[in-house]
Each structure stands twice: as structure tokens, then as C-alpha cells.
Scaffold this active site. Structure first.
Site, PDB file in Angstrom:
ATOM      1  CE  LYS A 205      63.453  44.683  37.868  1.00  0.00           C
ATOM      2  NZ  LYS A 205      63.762  43.313  38.342  1.00  0.00           N
TER       3      LYS A 205
ATOM      4  CG  HIS B 214      68.094  41.348  30.161  1.00  0.00           C
ATOM      5  ND1 HIS B 214      66.729  41.436  30.088  1.00  0.00           N
ATOM      6  CD2 HIS B 214      68.372  41.116  31.469  1.00  0.00           C
ATOM      7  CE1 HIS B 214      66.211  41.237  31.293  1.00  0.00           C
ATOM      8  NE2 HIS B 214      67.186  41.034  32.140  1.00  0.00           N
TER       9      HIS B 214
ATOM     10  CB  SER C  98      60.778  48.299  38.049  1.00  0.00           C
ATOM     11  OG  SER C  98      60.933  46.949  38.356  1.00  0.00           O
TER      12      SER C  98
HETATM   13  N1  LIG Z   1      52.493  38.621  37.105  1.00  0.00           N
HETATM   14  C1  LIG Z   1      52.970  39.864  37.084  1.00  0.00           C
HETATM   15  N2  LIG Z   1      52.109  40.909  36.927  1.00  0.00           N
HETATM   16  C2  LIG Z   1      52.563  42.169  36.915  1.00  0.00           C
HETATM   17  N3  LIG Z   1      53.871  42.519  37.063  1.00  0.00           N
HETATM   18  C3  LIG Z   1      54.756  41.514  37.246  1.00  0.00           C
HETATM   19  C4  LIG Z   1      54.367  40.164  37.250  1.00  0.00           C
HETATM   20  N4  LIG Z   1      55.473  39.403  37.441  1.00  0.00           N
HETATM   21  C5  LIG Z   1      56.510  40.256  37.546  1.00  0.00           C
HETATM   22  N5  LIG Z   1      56.088  41.536  37.430  1.00  0.00           N
HETATM   23  C6  LIG Z   1      56.865  42.772  37.558  1.00  0.00           C
HETATM   24  O1  LIG Z   1      57.868  42.861  36.574  1.00  0.00           O
HETATM   25  C7  LIG Z   1      58.962  43.639  37.092  1.00  0.00           C
HETATM   26  C8  LIG Z   1      60.234  42.825  37.012  1.00  0.00           C
HETATM   27  O2  LIG Z   1      60.644  42.870  35.676  1.00  0.00           O
HETATM   28  P1  LIG Z   1      61.569  41.770  35.021  1.00  0.00           P
HETATM   29  O3  LIG Z   1      61.031  40.433  35.314  1.00  0.00           O
HETATM   30  O4  LIG Z   1      61.748  42.157  33.591  1.00  0.00           O
HETATM   31  O5  LIG Z   1      62.937  41.974  35.806  1.00  0.00           O
HETATM   32  S1  LIG Z   1      64.336  41.351  35.354  1.00  0.00           S
HETATM   33  O6  LIG Z   1      64.838  42.108  34.219  1.00  0.00           O
HETATM   34  O7  LIG Z   1      64.154  39.941  35.045  1.00  0.00           O
HETATM   35  O8  LIG Z   1      65.212  41.540  36.555  1.00  0.00           O
HETATM   36  C9  LIG Z   1      58.605  43.990  38.539  1.00  0.00           C
HETATM   37  O9  LIG Z   1      57.948  45.272  38.461  1.00  0.00           O
HETATM   38  P2  LIG Z   1      57.803  46.257  39.699  1.00  0.00           P
HETATM   39  O10 LIG Z   1      56.835  45.626  40.637  1.00  0.00           O
HETATM   40  O11 LIG Z   1      57.255  47.527  39.108  1.00  0.00           O
HETATM   41  O12 LIG Z   1      59.167  46.452  40.281  1.00  0.00           O
HETATM   42  C10 LIG Z   1      57.659  42.852  38.865  1.00  0.00           C
HETATM   43  O13 LIG Z   1      56.827  43.092  39.963  1.00  0.00           O
END
Ligand SMILES: Nc1ncnc2c1ncn2[C@@H]1O[C@H](COP(=O)(O)OS(=O)(=O)O)[C@@H](OP(=O)(O)O)[C@H]1O
Length: 292
Positions: free
Chosen positions: A46, A101, A131
Site C-alpha cells: 500500500k 514486498h 489504505s
Molecule cells: N497513480 C496513482 N496516484 C496516486 N496513488 C495511486 C496511484 N496508483 C495507485 N495509487 C494508490 O496506491 C495505493 C495502493 O498501494 P500499492 O499499489 O502499494 O498496493 S499493493 O501493495 O500493491 O497492494 C492505493 O492508495 P489508497 O487510494 O490510499 O488506498 C492506490 O490508490
């Protein structure tokens, strides 16, 4: 409250999901054959993993940028330890891009030759927590804990998938000299996406034209990724997401923790984490006012 064994087991100090990762697999990864052209994206869950996966895919693949290829980012930058689509990692063409991870001490030994590029993305742990809490509601193979307080205590104790945020970030930071590593934060990606894409290109020795750079930045925005089936994770292998409950790309903002955590929960969180984070250089992610 201990995590249910149906969802989590601990191996070598790290919590894994029994359905996806076996101890034998983890052991075998130490000897995973590395090529110097490999690129590894490393995150605690996340923290911006899929976002950075998408950026890497866009940087490396013209067919992604110009939309002539319909390949999902999970197949462009697959997880090392969760080979959900059963890809043949050993025979992939170079440069291979991987996501993981894993903590610093479980990654392939070959990463330590300092020639393999590693990108580590960290995010404000309060936003990670929130998240993660929402994510656990929409992924069928994660234990759903409806009570945020209980989820937060699990998170603080590191009794979640991938264990403790603090140990993960600290481990990678304290051992940074053993790797060729670029540290990025989710917050700086929000603040200056173009600047971060340029830093990634610089680190990886990739030169993009101004037009290509514009395309990467445009296609990596939250709004565009949400609409891009190759990058929005709406179709995860095995129907992992319960789509009627929410989306993988949920809000994509900095400071959403303030909409969920109470004053008392924030104090509790700081009591456990703040002192231990003091000497990490990511202090600015702690306080969102400072970050933005
Ligand atoms: N382009 C872009 N811009 C801003 N934020 C983004 C973007 N792409 C993914 N996200 C946000 O990243 C969060 C997901 O994290 P991860 O991709 O690390 O999740 S995971 O570990 O792969 O399951 C999750 O955060 P939250 O919205 O706060 O839940 C996603 O919305």
C-alpha cells in the site's frame, strides 16, 4: 487478537499468505538467478507499488506508452514471490522488471552485487495503514477486520501481511549500502510526478524524449490509471477483488488518514512509531503539512 492461520503464517520473521507463498519458495529465492540488467521495485504493501509498476512499464515499453500492446502491469513487472500468472521468469527477455514486498534479508543474494538496480518506495505509514484497512475489505484472500482499532493494533504489532512497516523500511534503509538503491516516497510522487519519473530514468540510465516523458507522466496519473485496464488492477488473477466493495485505486491522496483516524488513534500510533522512526530520513512523510 492474533491473525488467523488461514490468512497468515510467519516464516523467517515475516508474515506470508499460505495460499501464495511457501517456505520452500522463500528459501529458493535466495538463489534466484539475477541478471545485471534486472530492475527490482521494492515496497511495503500500500505504498505506491502498482503506481511505480506502471511507471516502470511505461518507461521500458513503447507498446505500453502508445497503447499498441495490451499487457497488464502485473505481467510487465510481476511479483517475485507471487507468480500469480505463472510466468517463466528464467526465460523472460532482458531487462526483466520485478516487484517484491520482501524484506532486505530475503531477497535474492544476487541483488547485493550492487549492479542490479533497486527502487524502494515508502509512504507515510498512517496512509499505508488506512489504505491497507480498506484493501483488506476488498481482497477475498485477506482477513477482513471491520474494526479499524483492531486492524491498527495488528498493523502496529506487525501482525499483517509483510509484517511491520517500520521493520521493512528501516531494514531496507539501514542496509542501503549493500544495494544500488534509489529511495522514493509516495508523497514526492504526488508532489512532483515528472521530477520523480526523471529521477527514475536517470537512476536506470534510460533516456526518454520529451514527448515520451510527457506520455509516461500523463498515463501514470491517478485518473488515467483508474481508466486503464492494464494498470487499474480491476481484474486481478483469480478474481481476488470483490469489486462491489471498492477499488484497488481507491483515493490516491496524501493525508487520507485524517479522515479515518481519531485523535486518540493518532496519539496511539505516534506513541508506538514516532520514537522508532526518529532517525529515518523519511521524517517528512510523518507530517503531511511538511510533505506537501
Ligand atoms: N497513480 C496513482 N496516484 C496516486 N496513488 C495511486 C496511484 N496508483 C495507485 N495509487 C494508490 O496506491 C495505493 C495502493 O498501494 P500499492 O499499489 O502499494 O498496493 S499493493 O501493495 O500493491 O497492494 C492505493 O492508495 P489508497 O487510494 O490510499 O488506498 C492506490 O490508490
Amino acid at each position: 487478537m492474533e491473525p488467523s492461520e488461514k490468512y497468515l503464517y510467519k516464516y523467517k520473521g515475516m508474515y506470508f499468505h499460505p495460499e501464495y507463498v511457501t517456505p520452500e519458495l522463500i528459501d529458493s529465492l535466495e538463489e534466484f538467478e539475477i541478471r545485471v540488467s534486472d530492475v527490482f521495485l521494492i515496497t511495503y504493501p500500500k505504498s505506491g507499488t502498482v503506481w511505480t509498476q506502471n511507471i516502470l512499464s511505461l518507461i521500458f515499453h513503447e507498446g505500453h506508452r502508445d497503447e499498441t500492446e495490451d499487457i497488464h502491469v502485473i505481467d510487465r513487472v510481476p511479483w517475485l514471490e507471487y507468480n500469480l500468472n505463472k510466468l517463466d521468469y528464467a526465460n523472460r527477455p532482458s531487462p526483466r522488471l520485478f516487484t517484491t514486498h520482501l524484506p532486505y534479508y530475503l531477497v535474492p543474494r544476487g541483488l547485493k552485487n550492487k549492479r542490479v538496480k533497486v527502487i524502494y518506495v515508502a509512504r507515510n505509514p498512517k496512509d499505508v495503514l488506512v489504505s491497507y484497512f480498506h484493501f483488506s475489505k476488498i481482497v477475498i484472500t485477506l482477513e477482513e477486520i471491520p474494526d479499524f482499532n483492531i486492524f491498527m493494533e495488528r498493523f502496529l504489532a506487525g501482525k499483517v501481511h509483510s509484517s511491520s512497516w517500520l521493520d521493512h523500511v528501516r531494514g531496507w534503509y539501514d542496509h542501503r549500502d549493500e544495494f544500488s538503491i534509489l529511495f522514493l516516497t509516495y508523497e514526492e510522487m504526488i508532489k512532483d510526478l515528472r521530477g520523480v519519473v526523471l529521477r527514475i530514468c536517470d537512476f536506470l540510465g534510460k533516456e526518454l524524449s520529451e514527448d515520451d516523458l510527457d506520455t509516461v507522466v500523463k498515463k501514470a496519473t491517478f485518473e488515467n490509471m483508474k481508466e486503464d485496464p492494464r494498470a487499474n488492477y480491476e481484474t486481478m488473477p483469480g478474481g481476488l477483488l470483490e469489486k462491489d466493495k471498492g477499488h484497488f485505486l481507491r483515493k490516491g491522496t496524501v493525508g487520507d488518514w485524517k479522515n479515518t483516524m481519531t485523535v486518540a488513534q493518532n496519539e496511539r500510533f505516534e506513541e508506538v512509531f514516532k520514537e522508532k522512526m526518529k532517525d529515518l530520513p523519511f521524517n517528512y512523510v510523518w507530517n503531511n503539512e511538511e510533505a506537501i
